[in-house]
Design an enzyme around this catalytic site. Sequence first.
Site: not given
Length: 183
Positions: A46, A102-103, A106, A155-156, A162, A168
């Site tokens: 998402k 992709e967001d 990682d 952690f972003v 999210d 989000r």
Amino acid sequence: MKNEMQEDILRVLFTQEEIQNRVNALGAQISGVYQGRTPLFLGVLKGCFVFMADLMRAVSIQCNMDFMAVSSYGNGTSSTGAVRITKDLSRDIEGQDIIIVEDILDSGITLNYLRGYLSTRLPSSIRIVTLLDKPDRRRADIHPDYFGFTVPDEFVVGYGLDYAERYRNLPYIGILKPEVYSS
């Protein structure tokens, strides 16, 4: 009125304006590379949806889009390593240029799996565009072809990213306070 989510943010990494400027630059770069072609932008749900919507508006070429849902996180903060596809493509991609959107890149486990999975369907090419690249956490040999920003091992959240399906809708990208996700 203060946004209650802002209290959970340690600091803002990238403002709404910085993100928009970078997405516009990515759109121009991709448009130049794919001039005269019609790539398929493949969003990984998402997290990609905000970035992908803005990126699609920033490109000046003909393009198509589709979505997949792939998970290796659940509600946690790190990849489980077990990748599963929960929504597959709705079209044949043989002979097409694919741009996976992709967001964040990682660990790379999910995108590495997805790239291999898609390559069996014989597209002309597969490229990756990610808004955020977090190379310090990489566990798979994969790198983005295009990326917006390199981020530290924090952690972003925000702009589609999210924690447990929250944050989000923040218009910027910020670092989430550790006490929010470690409790």
